[in-house]
Design a protein around this motif. Structure first.
Motif, mmCIF file in Angstrom:
data_model
loop_
_atom_site.group_PDB
_atom_site.id
_atom_site.type_symbol
_atom_site.label_atom_id
_atom_site.label_comp_id
_atom_site.label_asym_id
_atom_site.label_seq_id
_atom_site.Cartn_x
_atom_site.Cartn_y
_atom_site.Cartn_z
ATOM 1 N N TYR A 101 7.410 44.422 0.096
ATOM 2 C CA TYR A 101 8.207 45.610 -0.210
ATOM 3 C C TYR A 101 7.545 46.519 -1.234
ATOM 4 N N PHE A 102 6.713 45.944 -2.091
ATOM 5 C CA PHE A 102 6.054 46.717 -3.146
ATOM 6 C C PHE A 102 4.572 46.320 -3.150
ATOM 7 N N THR A 103 3.727 47.228 -2.717
ATOM 8 C CA THR A 103 2.336 46.889 -2.438
ATOM 9 C C THR A 103 1.531 46.492 -3.669
ATOM 10 N N SER A 104 1.976 46.906 -4.832
ATOM 11 C CA SER A 104 1.254 46.552 -6.052
ATOM 12 C C SER A 104 2.242 46.378 -7.198
ATOM 13 N N ARG A 105 1.766 45.772 -8.257
ATOM 14 C CA ARG A 105 2.589 45.590 -9.456
ATOM 15 C C ARG A 105 3.003 46.942 -10.028
ATOM 16 N N ASP A 106 2.080 47.898 -10.062
ATOM 17 C CA ASP A 106 2.409 49.229 -10.586
ATOM 18 C C ASP A 106 3.464 49.913 -9.727
ATOM 19 N N ASP A 107 3.362 49.743 -8.410
ATOM 20 C CA ASP A 107 4.352 50.312 -7.497
ATOM 21 C C ASP A 107 5.730 49.728 -7.796
ATOM 22 N N LEU A 108 5.773 48.419 -8.045
ATOM 23 C CA LEU A 108 7.035 47.748 -8.367
ATOM 24 C C LEU A 108 7.618 48.271 -9.670
ATOM 25 N N LEU A 109 6.779 48.401 -10.697
ATOM 26 C CA LEU A 109 7.272 48.855 -11.999
ATOM 27 C C LEU A 109 7.781 50.292 -11.929
ATOM 28 N N GLY A 129 8.163 43.044 -21.558
ATOM 29 C CA GLY A 129 7.495 44.332 -21.662
ATOM 30 C C GLY A 129 6.775 44.614 -20.362
ATOM 31 N N PRO A 130 6.643 45.881 -19.964
ATOM 32 C CA PRO A 130 6.067 46.202 -18.650
ATOM 33 C C PRO A 130 4.649 45.699 -18.445
ATOM 34 N N GLU A 131 3.835 45.671 -19.507
ATOM 35 C CA GLU A 131 2.440 45.268 -19.365
ATOM 36 C C GLU A 131 2.300 43.804 -18.990
ATOM 37 N N ALA A 132 3.286 42.972 -19.318
ATOM 38 C CA ALA A 132 3.189 41.526 -19.088
ATOM 39 C C ALA A 132 4.026 41.051 -17.902
ATOM 40 N N VAL A 133 4.627 41.948 -17.160
ATOM 41 C CA VAL A 133 5.426 41.556 -15.997
ATOM 42 C C VAL A 133 4.508 40.960 -14.927
ATOM 43 N N ARG A 134 4.912 39.809 -14.380
ATOM 44 C CA ARG A 134 4.125 39.144 -13.335
ATOM 45 C C ARG A 134 4.937 39.067 -12.043
ATOM 46 N N MET A 135 4.249 39.292 -10.936
ATOM 47 C CA MET A 135 4.925 39.298 -9.642
ATOM 48 C C MET A 135 5.627 37.969 -9.381
#
Length: 211
Positions: free
Chosen positions: A54-62, A31-37
């Motif tokens: 490449y993706f400055t934050s977890r939210d940017d990646l998602l 689930g998106p809330e539990a995704v870890r870098m």
């Protein structure tokens, strides 16, 4: 700290694609809330630092992972639109592709998660709207071609027919995402064909023994 060495554009794109594919896998798994870098990095075969480069934050990646998923769906719809054949044959090809293009389970789970997450993100809401617009454009174009040559005679307003078919496709996506058993690709395609045939005036489009 020395600057990161420049990589060929092809390698940069390959790394980004691997990271996004890993992120989608983690979205399905956790689930998106539990995704870890760190899990995304491990799945892509790169370091956490590379993911963060490449993706400055977890939210940017998602957001980018969901956007990449949406672009892939739109590309698949565009490929369907380019098919040759009669209007009904193009619709049949569309319905056959729904459960067979890529991993249907992954696509369905990511789509359900995307729709849920879009309620909290204007960017993701645009992704959802783009996918719906792609489906509507494809189905409406094919149906209008059938109306023009007389092979399709809709029982309802064409826009309502399109929305009904999209709702049925979404219903199957939800069922697959929820883990419903006993839904074969053939059954899904046949169900979509049967609905479309009834709404579009296509006689005997689906043989009784194919259900």
């Amino acid at each position: 700290m020395s600057p990161r060495p420049q990589l060929p554009a092809e390698e940069v794109e390959a790394r980004r694609a691997a990271i996004l594919a890993s992120a989608l896998t983690e979205i399905v798994r956790r689930g998106p809330e539990a995704v870890r870098m760190k899990d995304v990095a491990a799945g892509a075969g790169v370091s956490v630092g590379t993911v963060q480069y490449y993706f400055t934050s977890r939210d940017d990646l998602l957001v980018e992972a969901f956007s990449a998923h949406s672009r892939a769906v739109i590309a698949e719809i565009a490929a369907l639109s380019a098919r040759s054949g009669t209007a009904w044959e193009r619709l049949q090809a569309t319905f056959a592709a729904v459960p067979t293009v890529g991993s249907y389970e992954q696509r369905s789970i990511v789509w359900v998660e995307l729709v849920a997450a879009a309620r909290r993100s204007p960017v993701l809401n645009d992704c959802v709207a783009e996918v719906f617009a792609g489906w509507r454009g494809h189905l409406r174009t094919v149906i209008e071609a059938g109306i023009a040559d007389g092979s399709l005679t809709p029982r309802l307003d064409p826009d309502l027919v399109v929305d009904t078919l999209i709702a049925q496709i979404d219903g199957f996506d939800l069922a697959v995402a929820a883990g419903r058993e006993g839904l074969s690709p053939g059954q899904i395609a046949t169900s979509l064909e049967s609905t479309a045939a009834a709404l579009l005036g296509v006689p005997c489009a689906v043989p009784a023994d194919s259900v």
